[in-house]
Design a protein around this motif. Structure first.
Motif, PDB file in Angstrom:
ATOM      1  N   PHE A   1       0.833  -1.201   0.000  1.00 11.32           N
ATOM      2  CA  PHE A   1       0.000   0.000   0.000  1.00 11.32           C
ATOM      3  C   PHE A   1       0.872   1.256   0.000  1.00 11.32           C
ATOM      4  N   LEU A   2       1.949   1.206   0.773  1.00 11.88           N
ATOM      5  CA  LEU A   2       2.880   2.335   0.815  1.00 11.88           C
ATOM      6  C   LEU A   2       3.458   2.620  -0.560  1.00 11.88           C
ATOM      7  N   PHE A   3       3.865   1.572  -1.252  1.00 18.00           N
ATOM      8  CA  PHE A   3       4.461   1.779  -2.572  1.00 18.00           C
ATOM      9  C   PHE A   3       3.418   2.171  -3.612  1.00 18.00           C
ATOM     10  N   SER A   4       2.175   1.770  -3.418  1.00 16.05           N
ATOM     11  CA  SER A   4       1.116   2.265  -4.310  1.00 16.05           C
ATOM     12  C   SER A   4       0.987   3.775  -4.171  1.00 16.05           C
ATOM     13  N   GLY A   5       1.048   4.264  -2.933  1.00 20.76           N
ATOM     14  CA  GLY A   5       1.017   5.702  -2.709  1.00 20.76           C
ATOM     15  C   GLY A   5       2.230   6.404  -3.272  1.00 20.76           C
ATOM     16  N   LEU A   6       3.399   5.778  -3.151  1.00 26.47           N
ATOM     17  CA  LEU A   6       4.617   6.375  -3.692  1.00 26.47           C
ATOM     18  C   LEU A   6       4.558   6.485  -5.214  1.00 26.47           C
ATOM     19  N   LYS A   7       3.976   5.501  -5.871  1.00 28.90           N
ATOM     20  CA  LYS A   7       3.850   5.547  -7.334  1.00 28.90           C
ATOM     21  C   LYS A   7       2.958   6.703  -7.767  1.00 28.90           C
ATOM     22  N   ILE A   8       1.842   6.861  -7.067  1.00 30.46           N
ATOM     23  CA  ILE A   8       0.954   7.979  -7.390  1.00 30.46           C
ATOM     24  C   ILE A   8       1.652   9.305  -7.119  1.00 30.46           C
ATOM     25  N   SER A   9       2.338   9.370  -5.972  1.00 30.87           N
ATOM     26  CA  SER A   9       3.024  10.604  -5.598  1.00 30.87           C
ATOM     27  C   SER A   9       4.135  10.952  -6.588  1.00 30.87           C
ATOM     28  N   ALA A  10       4.783   9.947  -7.153  1.00 28.23           N
ATOM     29  CA  ALA A  10       5.866  10.194  -8.104  1.00 28.23           C
ATOM     30  C   ALA A  10       5.363  10.974  -9.318  1.00 28.23           C
ATOM     31  N   THR A  11       4.225  10.546  -9.858  1.00 30.67           N
ATOM     32  CA  THR A  11       3.676  11.252 -11.020  1.00 30.67           C
ATOM     33  C   THR A  11       3.126  12.619 -10.621  1.00 30.67           C
TER      34      THR A  11
ATOM     35  N   LEU B   1       9.831  12.165 -17.681  1.00 32.94           N
ATOM     36  CA  LEU B   1      10.225  12.307 -16.274  1.00 32.94           C
ATOM     37  C   LEU B   1       9.256  11.565 -15.365  1.00 32.94           C
ATOM     38  N   SER B   2       7.965  11.668 -15.641  1.00 32.97           N
ATOM     39  CA  SER B   2       6.967  10.960 -14.830  1.00 32.97           C
ATOM     40  C   SER B   2       7.176   9.450 -14.909  1.00 32.97           C
ATOM     41  N   MET B   3       7.393   8.951 -16.126  1.00 33.50           N
ATOM     42  CA  MET B   3       7.602   7.517 -16.293  1.00 33.50           C
ATOM     43  C   MET B   3       8.898   7.059 -15.638  1.00 33.50           C
ATOM     44  N   ALA B   4       9.941   7.871 -15.716  1.00 37.21           N
ATOM     45  CA  ALA B   4      11.228   7.500 -15.128  1.00 37.21           C
ATOM     46  C   ALA B   4      11.144   7.433 -13.606  1.00 37.21           C
ATOM     47  N   LEU B   5      10.498   8.431 -12.995  1.00 34.45           N
ATOM     48  CA  LEU B   5      10.377   8.429 -11.539  1.00 34.45           C
ATOM     49  C   LEU B   5       9.481   7.289 -11.075  1.00 34.45           C
ATOM     50  N   PHE B   6       8.417   7.018 -11.831  1.00 36.83           N
ATOM     51  CA  PHE B   6       7.542   5.881 -11.522  1.00 36.83           C
ATOM     52  C   PHE B   6       8.338   4.576 -11.587  1.00 36.83           C
ATOM     53  N   ALA B   7       9.174   4.424 -12.616  1.00 32.94           N
ATOM     54  CA  ALA B   7       9.975   3.212 -12.768  1.00 32.94           C
ATOM     55  C   ALA B   7      10.963   3.052 -11.614  1.00 32.94           C
ATOM     56  N   CYS B   8      11.531   4.155 -11.151  1.00 32.17           N
ATOM     57  CA  CYS B   8      12.457   4.098 -10.013  1.00 32.17           C
ATOM     58  C   CYS B   8      11.753   3.577  -8.764  1.00 32.17           C
ATOM     59  N   VAL B   9      10.522   4.028  -8.546  1.00 33.84           N
ATOM     60  CA  VAL B   9       9.756   3.554  -7.389  1.00 33.84           C
ATOM     61  C   VAL B   9       9.454   2.061  -7.529  1.00 33.84           C
ATOM     62  N   VAL B  10       9.124   1.623  -8.737  1.00 27.71           N
ATOM     63  CA  VAL B  10       8.848   0.201  -8.978  1.00 27.71           C
ATOM     64  C   VAL B  10      10.087  -0.638  -8.685  1.00 27.71           C
ATOM     65  N   LEU B  11      11.250  -0.180  -9.136  1.00 23.11           N
ATOM     66  CA  LEU B  11      12.492  -0.917  -8.873  1.00 23.11           C
ATOM     67  C   LEU B  11      12.798  -0.959  -7.383  1.00 23.11           C
ATOM     68  N   LEU B  12      12.579   0.147  -6.691  1.00 23.90           N
ATOM     69  CA  LEU B  12      12.795   0.180  -5.244  1.00 23.90           C
ATOM     70  C   LEU B  12      11.849  -0.782  -4.532  1.00 23.90           C
ATOM     71  N   GLU B  13      10.606  -0.839  -5.006  1.00 24.53           N
ATOM     72  CA  GLU B  13       9.639  -1.768  -4.405  1.00 24.53           C
ATOM     73  C   GLU B  13      10.088  -3.211  -4.592  1.00 24.53           C
ATOM     74  N   ARG B  14      10.550  -3.539  -5.780  1.00 27.06           N
ATOM     75  CA  ARG B  14      10.995  -4.911  -6.035  1.00 27.06           C
ATOM     76  C   ARG B  14      12.191  -5.274  -5.159  1.00 27.06           C
ATOM     77  N   TRP B  15      13.074  -4.307  -4.928  1.00 26.74           N
ATOM     78  CA  TRP B  15      14.266  -4.572  -4.119  1.00 26.74           C
ATOM     79  C   TRP B  15      13.912  -4.728  -2.647  1.00 26.74           C
ATOM     80  N   LEU B  16      13.011  -3.876  -2.140  1.00 25.10           N
ATOM     81  CA  LEU B  16      12.670  -3.918  -0.721  1.00 25.10           C
ATOM     82  C   LEU B  16      11.686  -5.027  -0.373  1.00 25.10           C
TER      83      LEU B  16
END
Length: 252
Positions: free
Chosen positions: A176-186, A230-245
């Motif tokens: 849920f936290l990372f879902s919020g981070l993805k929205i916040s990124a865009t 930029l929106s897609m790149a920041l979203f992708a960074c959050v996705v990669l961080l989620e996969r790692w954590l």
């Protein structure tokens, strides 16, 4: 696995290529003026010619977006923890939290500029205001949906509140936290663009304001393309961080 990924990606890529071809042909066939609708090749040529200038503005937007996103994420997570740990604070301030999102950021922008000037601070505040809310709300929802049976079992086993939080509630709330981070990124990229649009000399927002005033529609399209990337790149960074954590979930 690679074949599945290619199968998932090729339809949108083909659709995008066909759209660009249709766009290019239409501008030539109907002789559309460049100031009204430039062709993709004209936009690409202008991007190549103006690359140093575009990168200068893009770098300013990237810097502000990342700083604002980190500040907004920190504020959102901290606020979610406070509201979760202290029900009295949640009962008192949660309505104001919802109310804060009913005020358009464009309406707040003039006040922030009057109070704090045209520097970095008011723009950062705009990004934080836009970015913290989805993180706080999503994280609180994650905490609220913790498995009640497991929670009771751990309590009967003698687990402390600290252990309950770190070993049960927080891991359960991570998606849920990372879902919020993805929205916040865009949202953060959008807020940074609006902040630059309303005031400033650097950034993609300022670049597009100048382009609009000069009827340089090709440069406006370049600005739109940069914002999307930029929106897609920041979203992708959050996705990669989620996969790692959350790699421990996939290893089960």
């Amino acid at each position: 696995m690679k074949r599945m990924r290619l199968t998932a990606w090729w339809p949108p890529i083909v659709a995008a290529v066909l759209f660009l071809i249709l766009w290019q042909v239409s501008t030539v066939l109907f002789d559309i003026p460049k100031w009204m609708l430039p062709s993709p090749l004209e936009i690409a040529n202008e991007a190549y010619i103006s690359l140093p200038r575009i990168w200068m503005h893009t770098a300013a937007t990237i810097r502000m977006t990342i700083l604002g996103f980190i500040a907004g994420a920190t504020a959102g997570i901290t606020l979610a923890f406070l509201l979760h740990f202290f029900p009295f604070i949640r009962a008192t301030f949660y309505p104001f939290l919802i109310m804060s999102q009913n005020i358009p950021i464009i309406a707040l922008a003039p006040l922030l500029i009057i109070w704090f000037g045209l520097g970095l601070l008011p723009k950062m505040i705009m990004i934080v205001i836009v970015g913290f809310f989805p993180i706080t709300l999503s994280t609180l929802n994650g905490f609220a949906q913790t498995d009640a049976g497991m929670y009771s079992y751990m309590q009967m086993s003698g687990a402390t509140k600290k252990q309950l939080f770190w070993k049960l509630e927080l891991p359960h709330a991570m998606p849920f936290l990372f879902s919020g981070l993805k929205i916040s990124a865009t949202y953060s990229v959008m807020a940074a663009f609006i902040a630059e649009w309303l005031g400033g000399n650097t950034g993609i927002g300022a670049y597009m304001i100048i382009a609009k005033s000069a009827f340089r529609t090709d440069r406006v399209f370049i600005g739109v393309f940069v914002i999307v990337c930029l929106s897609m790149a920041l979203f992708a960074c959050v996705v990669l961080l989620e996969r790692w954590l959350t790699r421990w979930k996939r290893s089960k």
